[in-house]
Design a protein around this motif. Sequence first.
Motif, PDB file in Angstrom:
ATOM      1  N   ALA A 163      40.163  66.092  59.409  1.00  0.00           N
ATOM      2  CA  ALA A 163      41.312  66.795  60.010  1.00  0.00           C
ATOM      3  C   ALA A 163      42.559  65.920  59.927  1.00  0.00           C
ATOM      4  CB  ALA A 163      41.009  67.193  61.453  1.00  0.00           C
ATOM      5  N   GLY A 164      42.801  65.440  58.726  1.00  0.00           N
ATOM      6  CA  GLY A 164      44.073  64.775  58.436  1.00  0.00           C
ATOM      7  C   GLY A 164      45.013  65.808  57.828  1.00  0.00           C
ATOM      8  N   PHE A 165      45.941  65.337  57.004  1.00  0.00           N
ATOM      9  CA  PHE A 165      46.913  66.248  56.387  1.00  0.00           C
ATOM     10  C   PHE A 165      46.216  67.416  55.680  1.00  0.00           C
ATOM     11  CE2 PHE A 165      51.008  63.925  56.574  1.00  0.00           C
ATOM     12  CZ  PHE A 165      51.870  65.007  56.568  1.00  0.00           C
ATOM     13  N   SER A 166      45.162  67.104  54.896  1.00  0.00           N
ATOM     14  CA  SER A 166      44.500  68.152  54.106  1.00  0.00           C
ATOM     15  C   SER A 166      43.687  69.088  54.998  1.00  0.00           C
ATOM     16  CB  SER A 166      43.555  67.534  53.075  1.00  0.00           C
ATOM     17  OG  SER A 166      44.228  66.666  52.244  1.00  0.00           O
ATOM     18  N   GLY A 167      42.927  68.505  55.916  1.00  0.00           N
ATOM     19  CA  GLY A 167      42.042  69.319  56.757  1.00  0.00           C
ATOM     20  C   GLY A 167      42.816  70.302  57.610  1.00  0.00           C
ATOM     21  N   ILE A 168      43.931  69.844  58.162  1.00  0.00           N
ATOM     22  CA  ILE A 168      44.743  70.717  59.029  1.00  0.00           C
ATOM     23  C   ILE A 168      45.281  71.896  58.208  1.00  0.00           C
ATOM     24  CG2 ILE A 168      46.918  70.818  60.322  1.00  0.00           C
ATOM     25  CD1 ILE A 168      46.336  67.828  61.112  1.00  0.00           C
ATOM     26  N   CYS A 169      45.782  71.584  57.027  1.00  0.00           N
ATOM     27  CA  CYS A 169      46.315  72.630  56.144  1.00  0.00           C
ATOM     28  C   CYS A 169      45.203  73.616  55.763  1.00  0.00           C
ATOM     29  CB  CYS A 169      46.900  71.966  54.899  1.00  0.00           C
ATOM     30  SG  CYS A 169      47.588  73.082  53.697  1.00  0.00           S
ATOM     31  N   ALA A 170      44.022  73.071  55.474  1.00  0.00           N
ATOM     32  CA  ALA A 170      42.903  73.912  55.023  1.00  0.00           C
ATOM     33  C   ALA A 170      42.453  74.859  56.138  1.00  0.00           C
ATOM     34  CB  ALA A 170      41.734  73.030  54.576  1.00  0.00           C
ATOM     35  N   VAL A 171      42.303  74.333  57.333  1.00  0.00           N
ATOM     36  CA  VAL A 171      41.827  75.163  58.446  1.00  0.00           C
ATOM     37  C   VAL A 171      42.781  76.329  58.676  1.00  0.00           C
ATOM     38  CG1 VAL A 171      41.531  75.134  60.945  1.00  0.00           C
ATOM     39  CG2 VAL A 171      40.535  73.336  59.582  1.00  0.00           C
ATOM     40  N   ARG A 209      44.857  77.691  56.537  1.00  0.00           N
ATOM     41  CA  ARG A 209      44.861  78.616  55.395  1.00  0.00           C
ATOM     42  C   ARG A 209      43.629  79.518  55.427  1.00  0.00           C
ATOM     43  NH1 ARG A 209      45.925  81.505  51.707  1.00  0.00           N
ATOM     44  NH2 ARG A 209      46.811  80.979  49.668  1.00  0.00           N
ATOM     45  N   PHE A 210      42.471  78.913  55.724  1.00  0.00           N
ATOM     46  CA  PHE A 210      41.229  79.701  55.696  1.00  0.00           C
ATOM     47  C   PHE A 210      41.170  80.653  56.893  1.00  0.00           C
ATOM     48  CE2 PHE A 210      39.424  75.733  53.442  1.00  0.00           C
ATOM     49  CZ  PHE A 210      39.999  76.132  52.246  1.00  0.00           C
ATOM     50  N   ARG A 211      41.660  80.205  58.045  1.00  0.00           N
ATOM     51  CA  ARG A 211      41.694  81.114  59.190  1.00  0.00           C
ATOM     52  C   ARG A 211      42.576  82.318  58.854  1.00  0.00           C
ATOM     53  NH1 ARG A 211      44.983  79.778  64.250  1.00  0.00           N
ATOM     54  NH2 ARG A 211      46.533  79.524  62.588  1.00  0.00           N
ATOM     55  N   ASP A 212      43.726  82.060  58.234  1.00  0.00           N
ATOM     56  CA  ASP A 212      44.632  83.158  57.886  1.00  0.00           C
ATOM     57  C   ASP A 212      44.011  84.110  56.866  1.00  0.00           C
ATOM     58  OD1 ASP A 212      46.384  82.094  59.641  1.00  0.00           O
ATOM     59  OD2 ASP A 212      47.856  81.418  58.167  1.00  0.00           O
ATOM     60  N   LEU A 213      43.035  83.595  56.138  1.00  0.00           N
ATOM     61  CA  LEU A 213      42.342  84.428  55.146  1.00  0.00           C
ATOM     62  C   LEU A 213      41.265  85.290  55.821  1.00  0.00           C
ATOM     63  CD1 LEU A 213      42.781  84.267  52.033  1.00  0.00           C
ATOM     64  CD2 LEU A 213      40.812  82.722  51.930  1.00  0.00           C
ATOM     65  N   LEU A 221      48.166  68.507  47.872  1.00  0.00           N
ATOM     66  CA  LEU A 221      47.122  69.091  48.736  1.00  0.00           C
ATOM     67  C   LEU A 221      47.429  70.551  49.057  1.00  0.00           C
ATOM     68  CD1 LEU A 221      47.580  69.488  52.123  1.00  0.00           C
ATOM     69  CD2 LEU A 221      47.854  67.036  51.950  1.00  0.00           C
ATOM     70  N   GLU A 222      48.718  70.880  49.204  1.00  0.00           N
ATOM     71  CA  GLU A 222      49.042  72.284  49.460  1.00  0.00           C
ATOM     72  C   GLU A 222      48.634  73.139  48.257  1.00  0.00           C
ATOM     73  OE1 GLU A 222      53.199  72.537  50.708  1.00  0.00           O
ATOM     74  OE2 GLU A 222      52.493  72.724  52.771  1.00  0.00           O
TER      75      GLU A 222
END
Length: 547
Positions: A19-27, A29-33, A450-451
């Motif tokens: 849950a660093g820069f990448s993990g926060i962005c990923a969570v 994005r996937f929740r929004d999906l 990462l984005e």
Amino acid sequence: MTGQAGIHPREYDVVVVGAGFSGICAVNRFRDLGLSVRALEAADAVGGTWRWNRYPGARCDIESIEYSYSFSEDIQQEWVWTETLPCQPEIEAYLNFVVDRLDLRKLIQASTEVVSMVFDEDNDRWLLTTATGETFRAPYVVAATGILSAPLDPDIPGKERYGGVSLSTARYPDDGFDYAGKRVGVIGTGSTGVQAVPVIADAAAHLWVFQRSAAYTLPSNARPFVPGELDALKADYAAIRAAQRAAHVGAARISAFSVMVEVYSRPALLTATPEERQAAVEERGVAGALYWSDVFTDMDANAIARELYGEAIARIVHDPATAAALVPTYPFGCKRPIIDLGYYEAFNRDNVSLVDLRASPIVEITESGIRTEAGEVDLDVIVFATGFDAVTGALSAIEVRGCGGLVLGDVWRDAGAESYLGLQVAGFPNLFLVQGPGSPSLASNFVTVLEDSIDWIATCLADLRAGGYSRIEALPAAQAEWTALTTSLVEGSVLLDPSCNSWWNGGNVPGKKRRYLSYVGGVPEYRKHCIAVAEDGYRGFALSTPG
Ligand code: NA7
């Protein structure tokens, strides 16, 4: 179902590790999906490398307005950066702001260290187990484990018997450390040591800098924003982000990477007259020594630049022996660029001494300090700024078992760090990497890449769902082709210079197979390539349906 050992695992559509820069962005994005998602983070809080690396002077070397998420206009308008190049506490605060602003905290489980991930080939599911025996199951795992997150424990004899305070910059105490009145030794002069030295020197009674390889470092432009400056930038954010996305290194403004782009617009060093060379050093100091168009392409030019660099250091550092010892012996450009705030100037202080380990290596750490071949230095504190097992270290530390019992750490150890597009490794279906080996992330603005990677993974997950697929796996031939391409782009260049041990090429980790770990074809080209692969039916991947 609690997910405790012996009870059924908790089920999600995707588990994100980190849950660093990448993990926060990923969570997000996937929740929004519309996917059910959980992030598992080993630390007790979010932030990744910016949570752990709390050492004095820790600062990003890319401008804050580019080293930040572009996916939310609200966030980029609301968050207030105070400095051009952000310091660690501000980046950590920013990431926490993003997590709260997007209501992501409930999707992130902190203090949860994943120790194993095993792929169930019959059911196309990953089973993850944590250090406390909790289990999680998901068809897809996204490894957002970071590229600089596995600190190296240097193999120096006697470490365990040292009676003073040992600090690691990459696992720094939450409450900081008071160096006042202390005799301090810093081991390591990469970006971390170079950032920490001037700040520790300000506080310590005496600071000894133990230098094995001298650094090439350029003065930083970090400064507070002047009133109105940030607002003006924010008003222009659309253009700034467009330029950033189009930039070769994912950052269009001044950053540590500027040198890699800017040198090409300068004259050539080999054809410059001695007067022109001297004038460059007089006018621009260390930058004048290095900013020439042929430094990365011609080793003779590189060697002359190194000499000029030595002259530039000698203009700053008063003691001739110290100045000479600060000159690197390896070519400029084979390590990630460093920028500093007052590094060389610190060596003019009475309370700072350089210990040149090239002349007298460390023999051992004793009960009371560090003993080199030249003698012993008594120390109250030793600060280890000794770097990372970059890119592959964090995932290799987890037992990741793919098809046929393949273990990812073993594959990378034996065959070298490979992946297809930096996104997947053959033999490990449904496991996505964010910025794996072969992505451009090492030598560019990590956040831009990462984005892009998370966008690509999100699109891929949506496509798999729409197509009724349960499995996606990189094909070995595609992986080999991508590895050959990334390698061909750096062949014969300074990046592979055998005298250069760098986290870029794995040479900083004893036993790690040397291979340049990044794609240098540029962030826009990489993005285009990944999108083309997806649009071409995920060329180079095998997709399959259940059963
Ligand atoms: P780096 O750049 O890998 O630097 C690590 C430093 O530690 C480097 O000077 C090493 O010397 C030194 N080191 C490592 N082991 C030892 C031992 N055993 N004895 C003496 N010195 C040692 O890591 P950083 O954390 O500074 O920076 C990593 C990245 O983080 C940076 O590029 C930015 O992207 C942010 P060596 O060069 O191996 O001789």
